[in-house]
Design a protein around this motif. Structure first.
Motif, mmCIF file in Angstrom:
data_model
loop_
_atom_site.group_PDB
_atom_site.id
_atom_site.type_symbol
_atom_site.label_atom_id
_atom_site.label_comp_id
_atom_site.label_asym_id
_atom_site.label_seq_id
_atom_site.Cartn_x
_atom_site.Cartn_y
_atom_site.Cartn_z
ATOM 1 N N ASP A 41 -1.748 -6.067 -9.625
ATOM 2 C CA ASP A 41 -2.457 -5.247 -8.644
ATOM 3 C C ASP A 41 -1.606 -4.059 -8.190
ATOM 4 O OD1 ASP A 41 -4.438 -4.422 -6.903
ATOM 5 O OD2 ASP A 41 -3.864 -5.826 -5.320
ATOM 6 N N GLY A 66 -5.174 -2.801 -4.698
ATOM 7 C CA GLY A 66 -6.478 -2.886 -4.041
ATOM 8 C C GLY A 66 -6.663 -4.125 -3.192
ATOM 9 N N ALA A 69 -9.074 -9.386 -2.930
ATOM 10 C CA ALA A 69 -10.507 -9.394 -3.218
ATOM 11 C C ALA A 69 -10.847 -8.424 -4.340
ATOM 12 C CB ALA A 69 -11.299 -9.055 -1.964
ATOM 13 N N ALA A 70 -10.203 -7.263 -4.350
ATOM 14 C CA ALA A 70 -10.451 -6.303 -5.428
ATOM 15 C C ALA A 70 -10.010 -6.863 -6.771
ATOM 16 C CB ALA A 70 -9.722 -4.995 -5.122
ATOM 17 N N ASN A 73 -12.665 -9.411 -7.898
ATOM 18 C CA ASN A 73 -13.871 -8.802 -8.461
ATOM 19 C C ASN A 73 -13.604 -8.202 -9.840
ATOM 20 O OD1 ASN A 73 -15.459 -9.495 -6.241
ATOM 21 N ND2 ASN A 73 -14.964 -7.602 -5.153
ATOM 22 N N GLU A 166 -19.543 -11.868 -5.393
ATOM 23 C CA GLU A 166 -18.437 -10.923 -5.261
ATOM 24 C C GLU A 166 -17.624 -11.257 -4.016
ATOM 25 O OE1 GLU A 166 -19.449 -6.833 -5.238
ATOM 26 O OE2 GLU A 166 -19.909 -6.761 -7.383
ATOM 27 N N GLU A 169 -14.215 -7.173 -0.168
ATOM 28 C CA GLU A 169 -12.992 -6.381 -0.268
ATOM 29 C C GLU A 169 -12.597 -5.829 1.101
ATOM 30 O OE1 GLU A 169 -12.784 -3.646 -3.509
ATOM 31 O OE2 GLU A 169 -13.912 -4.954 -4.867
ATOM 32 N N ASN A 174 -10.352 -13.308 2.507
ATOM 33 C CA ASN A 174 -11.623 -13.243 1.800
ATOM 34 C C ASN A 174 -11.922 -14.493 0.992
ATOM 35 O OD1 ASN A 174 -10.614 -12.737 -1.173
ATOM 36 N ND2 ASN A 174 -9.405 -11.389 0.129
#
Length: 322
Positions: A41, A66, A69-70, A73, A166, A169, A174
């Motif tokens: 990431d 990100g 959560a990013a 996804n 999803e 984000e 999350n």
């Protein structure tokens, strides 16, 4: 190519040094029909470097950070497996982890498989995270109910049967919401009672330190509203929602009391929690026969220093028992 049965997602941020041990534990799985999707990431100081020459390993390098959560996804868009699990880049799993979880999911035609997480600090096991549930299978509503009461950890360190929702984000916690959203579209949850996942607790982890992101816990009930209403309907949802609000208070108190110093953040978190507990909150906890929560809240009302001292004494006793 034939898709693998399981995709293991390894989110990785500034964890290049710990990643080899994680990959070693995944390559040693007794169940071999899997892909290992490592998602870096946007690491700058300690990125993913050389990885073992294993055709099952795929490395994606995101250009900017990100957040968890990013990464989730992105990984769900890339994953080819019918089942997905997440193993952090500073954690390790037992050789039978994937095979045991998958067998339980298939045996019970489950949409989610949960198992206890063994917390590890400095290489030492300090005990399993909450897993107060019996039997081999429960329904989705019971899993949610136990999760919002703090009796069952709902994290992405589980095995999910796709399709999956999803992730939200921009929200640090999350994974809890992701599991609730998945439960809202699920029927059965399979249980494995052996702690096959070793979860590293340290200052850099969300569990191991008090950071400003603790305030995001206040938003969990709002993010969870749709899933709770889908699971319980309009009549019972308010009761479950209220239990989640109480769970948030308990978690914030734990994080504040675990803080090593007398920080402004710790004092502010304690003050916020005390304003929301009150005698009625303690009485509700006692009516649920949740003596631990009632005792913790009573100590918090007596004062921050009293709660911190009691919490540290309890933590020391648990470590000594191990």
């Amino acid at each position: 190519m034939t898709p693998p049965a399981v995709t293991v997602v390894v989110p990785c941020w500034e964890a290049g040094a710990t990643l080899p041990a994680t990959l070693d534990s995944l390559r040693a799985q007794t169940f071999a029909d899997l892909e290992i999707l490592v998602v870096d990431d946007g690491s700058m100081r300690d990125p993913v470097r050389d990885v073992p020459a294993d055709p099952r390993i795929v490395v994606d390098r995101l250009p900017v950070n990100g957040g968890y959560a990013a990464v989730t996804n992105h990984a769900l868009r890339r994953a080819r497996g019918r089942w997905v699990t997440f193993v952090d880049a500073d954690d390790v799993v037992s050789p039978g982890y994937v095979g045991t979880m998958l067998a339980a999911g298939r045996r019970h035609d489950a949409d989610l498989v949960l198992a206890p997480l063994m917390a590890v600090r400095g290489g030492r096991e300090i005990g399993t995270l909450p897993f107060a549930v019996d039997g081999a299978v429960i329904d989705a509503r019971e899993a949610c109910r136990r999760g919002v009461r703090g009796r069952l950890v709902l994290s992405q360190h589980a095995l999910f049967r796709r399709p999956m929702p999803e992730a939200v984000e921009g929200l640090t916690f999350n994974d809890f919401i992701l599991v609730l959203d998945h439960l809202a579209r699920s029927r059965r949850v399979a249980l494995v009672h052996e702690p096959l996942y070793r979860y590293a607790v340290h200052e850099g982890s969300a569990t191991g330190s008090l950071r400003a992101s603790v305030w995001e816990l206040r938003d969990l009930p709002t993010h969870a509203t749709a899933a709770i209403e889908a699971l319980f309907g309009p009549d019972r949802a308010p009761e479950v929602h209220a239990e989640l609000e109480q769970y948030v208070i308990t978690q914030m108190l734990h994080k504040a009391s675990r803080d090593g110093g007398d920080s402004r953040l710790s004092r502010d978190v304690h003050a916020w929690c005390r304003r929301r507990i009150g005698p009625r909150g303690i009485w509700r906890a006692l009516r649920r026969r949740d003596v631990t929560t009632a005792g913790s809240w009573l100590l918090a009302l007596c004062g921050r220093s009293t709660h911190v001292l009691a919490y540290r004494a309890y933590d020391r006793r648990k470590s000594a028992d191990r």
